[in-house]
Design an enzyme around this catalytic site. Structure first.
Site, PDB file in Angstrom:
ATOM      1  N   ASP A 156       1.127  -0.949  -0.181  1.00 33.73           N
ATOM      2  CA  ASP A 156       0.029   0.225   0.284  1.00 33.73           C
ATOM      3  C   ASP A 156       0.536   1.568  -0.014  1.00 33.73           C
ATOM      4  OD1 ASP A 156      -2.217  -1.349   0.539  1.00 33.73           O
ATOM      5  OD2 ASP A 156      -1.870  -1.477   2.267  1.00 33.73           O
ATOM      6  N   LYS A 169       4.004   1.760  -1.305  1.00 34.25           N
ATOM      7  CA  LYS A 169       4.565   2.072  -2.835  1.00 34.25           C
ATOM      8  C   LYS A 169       2.873   2.696  -3.461  1.00 34.25           C
ATOM      9  CE  LYS A 169       7.354  -2.044  -3.842  1.00 34.25           C
ATOM     10  NZ  LYS A 169       7.475  -2.732  -4.982  1.00 34.25           N
ATOM     11  N   GLU A 197       8.161 -14.230  -8.055  1.00 38.39           N
ATOM     12  CA  GLU A 197       9.583 -13.211  -8.054  1.00 38.39           C
ATOM     13  C   GLU A 197      10.557 -13.787  -8.905  1.00 38.39           C
ATOM     14  OE1 GLU A 197      10.497 -10.330  -5.172  1.00 38.39           O
ATOM     15  OE2 GLU A 197       8.606  -9.481  -5.855  1.00 38.39           O
ATOM     16  N   ASP A 227      10.275  -2.997  -7.646  1.00 40.99           N
ATOM     17  CA  ASP A 227      11.319  -3.029  -7.385  1.00 40.99           C
ATOM     18  C   ASP A 227      12.060  -3.145  -6.826  1.00 40.99           C
ATOM     19  OD1 ASP A 227      10.361  -6.747  -5.994  1.00 40.99           O
ATOM     20  OD2 ASP A 227      12.873  -6.401  -7.217  1.00 40.99           O
ATOM     21  N   SER A 228      11.984  -2.882  -5.147  1.00 38.78           N
ATOM     22  CA  SER A 228      13.208  -2.406  -4.348  1.00 38.78           C
ATOM     23  C   SER A 228      14.399  -2.833  -3.387  1.00 38.78           C
ATOM     24  CB  SER A 228      12.680  -1.458  -3.015  1.00 38.78           C
ATOM     25  OG  SER A 228      12.049  -0.189  -4.539  1.00 38.78           O
ATOM     26  N   PHE A 276       8.084   3.657   6.180  1.00 45.14           N
ATOM     27  CA  PHE A 276       7.502   2.240   5.601  1.00 45.14           C
ATOM     28  C   PHE A 276       9.267   1.334   5.802  1.00 45.14           C
ATOM     29  CE2 PHE A 276       8.226   0.548   1.585  1.00 45.14           C
ATOM     30  CZ  PHE A 276       7.826   1.618   0.564  1.00 45.14           C
ATOM     31  N   ASP A 290      13.118   2.270   6.138  1.00 38.94           N
ATOM     32  CA  ASP A 290      13.297   3.877   6.431  1.00 38.94           C
ATOM     33  C   ASP A 290      13.845   4.036   7.857  1.00 38.94           C
ATOM     34  OD1 ASP A 290      12.508   4.572   4.024  1.00 38.94           O
ATOM     35  OD2 ASP A 290      10.360   4.517   4.772  1.00 38.94           O
ATOM     36  N   HIS A 314      15.232   6.738  -3.611  1.00 40.20           N
ATOM     37  CA  HIS A 314      16.028   6.154  -4.733  1.00 40.20           C
ATOM     38  C   HIS A 314      14.368   6.134  -5.835  1.00 40.20           C
ATOM     39  CE1 HIS A 314      14.108   3.569  -1.031  1.00 40.20           C
ATOM     40  NE2 HIS A 314      13.351   3.498  -1.262  1.00 40.20           N
TER      41      HIS A 314
HETATM   42  P1  ITT Z   1       5.803  -5.839  -4.532  1.00 41.84           P
HETATM   43  O1  ITT Z   1       4.283  -6.959  -4.161  1.00 41.84           O
HETATM   44  O2  ITT Z   1       5.742  -4.208  -4.995  1.00 41.84           O
HETATM   45  O3  ITT Z   1       7.145  -6.499  -4.605  1.00 41.84           O
HETATM   46  P2  ITT Z   1       7.341  -5.938  -1.565  1.00 41.84           P
HETATM   47  O4  ITT Z   1       7.159  -4.833  -0.244  1.00 41.84           O
HETATM   48  O5  ITT Z   1       6.719  -7.402  -1.656  1.00 41.84           O
HETATM   49  O6  ITT Z   1       5.873  -5.094  -2.459  1.00 41.84           O
HETATM   50  P3  ITT Z   1       9.784  -5.120  -2.656  1.00 41.84           P
HETATM   51  O7  ITT Z   1       9.629  -6.036  -2.718  1.00 41.84           O
HETATM   52  O8  ITT Z   1       9.812  -3.787  -4.060  1.00 41.84           O
HETATM   53  O9  ITT Z   1       8.311  -5.379  -2.293  1.00 41.84           O
HETATM   54  O10 ITT Z   1      10.499  -5.041  -1.678  1.00 41.84           O
HETATM   55  C1  ITT Z   1      10.857  -5.377  -0.729  1.00 41.84           C
HETATM   56  C2  ITT Z   1      11.382  -4.699   0.335  1.00 41.84           C
HETATM   57  O11 ITT Z   1      12.200  -3.498   1.063  1.00 41.84           O
HETATM   58  C3  ITT Z   1       9.700  -3.407   1.238  1.00 41.84           C
HETATM   59  O12 ITT Z   1       8.840  -4.828   1.898  1.00 41.84           O
HETATM   60  C4  ITT Z   1      10.540  -3.270   2.168  1.00 41.84           C
HETATM   61  O13 ITT Z   1      10.755  -3.542   3.467  1.00 41.84           O
HETATM   62  C5  ITT Z   1      11.565  -2.246   1.395  1.00 41.84           C
HETATM   63  N1  ITT Z   1      11.630  -0.996   1.016  1.00 41.84           N
HETATM   64  C6  ITT Z   1      10.901  -1.143  -0.562  1.00 41.84           C
HETATM   65  N2  ITT Z   1      11.280   0.462  -0.512  1.00 41.84           N
HETATM   66  C7  ITT Z   1      11.260   1.223   0.605  1.00 41.84           C
HETATM   67  C8  ITT Z   1      11.141   2.653   1.429  1.00 41.84           C
HETATM   68  O14 ITT Z   1      11.291   3.398  -0.515  1.00 41.84           O
HETATM   69  N3  ITT Z   1      12.166   2.521   1.972  1.00 41.84           N
HETATM   70  C9  ITT Z   1      11.869   1.931   2.675  1.00 41.84           C
HETATM   71  N4  ITT Z   1      12.220   0.081   2.405  1.00 41.84           N
HETATM   72  C10 ITT Z   1      11.962   0.467   1.418  1.00 41.84           C
END
Ligand code: ITT
Length: 188
Positions: free
Chosen positions: A10, A12, A36, A67-68, A144, A147, A171
């Protein structure tokens, strides 16, 4: 214009809606659950996931995924593309414990946005990085994920303590800026 966003996160969706609020673009949440691939780089993960999410969705509009990951230098890039899995199992506190004896706190976040365009049958990628350091303790209530333990370069507060800075330099912001340029150029 409609853009389907396949994500389970949510936060994102909220960050994207905020970043793209000036565009005539309706971001619709898509609930598809695709696995993934196992790859160190979030770009490869995002590219494959965009194609798979489109296939699984049944929609005929572009489908976006993002994806992050957080890459910690002294842990050889871990948790990287496994950041989601790691935080679910161990929390951000788990990362601090793992790094307790480590003096090198350097790390970066990387985000990769991938959009699958059904007409051209191609994926476009927009990526961004943010460099910083892992703090010694959890601080702040905003944002989240990691952070509360990430202090961006040239700053003293974590992203969770200073969410306005996150909105300006993160990012995700950098990747979204590239996406904005693309939207303007392509009239998408
Ligand atoms: P998706 O369903 O979109 O994949 P996800 O929460 O699993 O959602 P990711 O795999 O892209 O997302 O990200 C992995 C984790 O990295 C995510 O659960 C966060 O805990 C962390 N993360 C991603 N972006 C972040 C941010 O901007 N700040 C802090 N932590 C972040």
């Amino acid at each position: 214009m409609e853009l389907f966003f396949a994500t389970s996160n949510d936060n994102k969706v909220e960050e994207f809606r905020h970043a793209l609020k000036d565009f005539d673009l309706k971001i619709k949440r898509l609930n598809v659950d695709v696995p993934e691939i196992d790859d160190d780089d979030v770009e490869s993960v995002a590219e494959k996931k965009a194609r798979d999410s489109f296939e699984a969705s049944g929609v005929d509009s572009p489908v976006m995924v993002e994806d992050s990951g957080l890459y910690v230098e002294s842990l050889n890039g871990f948790p990287g593309s496994m950041s989601g899995f790691f935080i679910k199992k161990c929390g951000e506190d788990g990362l601090l414990k793992l790094m307790k004896e480590l003096d090198n706190r350097q790390a970066f976040f990387k985000t990769s946005i991938a959009i699958y365009f059904p007409e051209k049958k191609e994926v476009r990628l927009f990526s961004g990085k943010c460099f910083g350091n892992i703090s010694r303790e959890i601080k702040g209530n905003n944002g989240f994920g990691y952070d509360p333990i990430f202090i961006p370069e040239n700053h003293e507060k974590t992203f969770a303590e200073d969410i306005e800075t996150k909105k300006r330099i993160s990012h995700r912001k950098k990747a979204v800026d590239k996406l904005k340029e693309f939207i303007k150029d392509e009239n998408f």
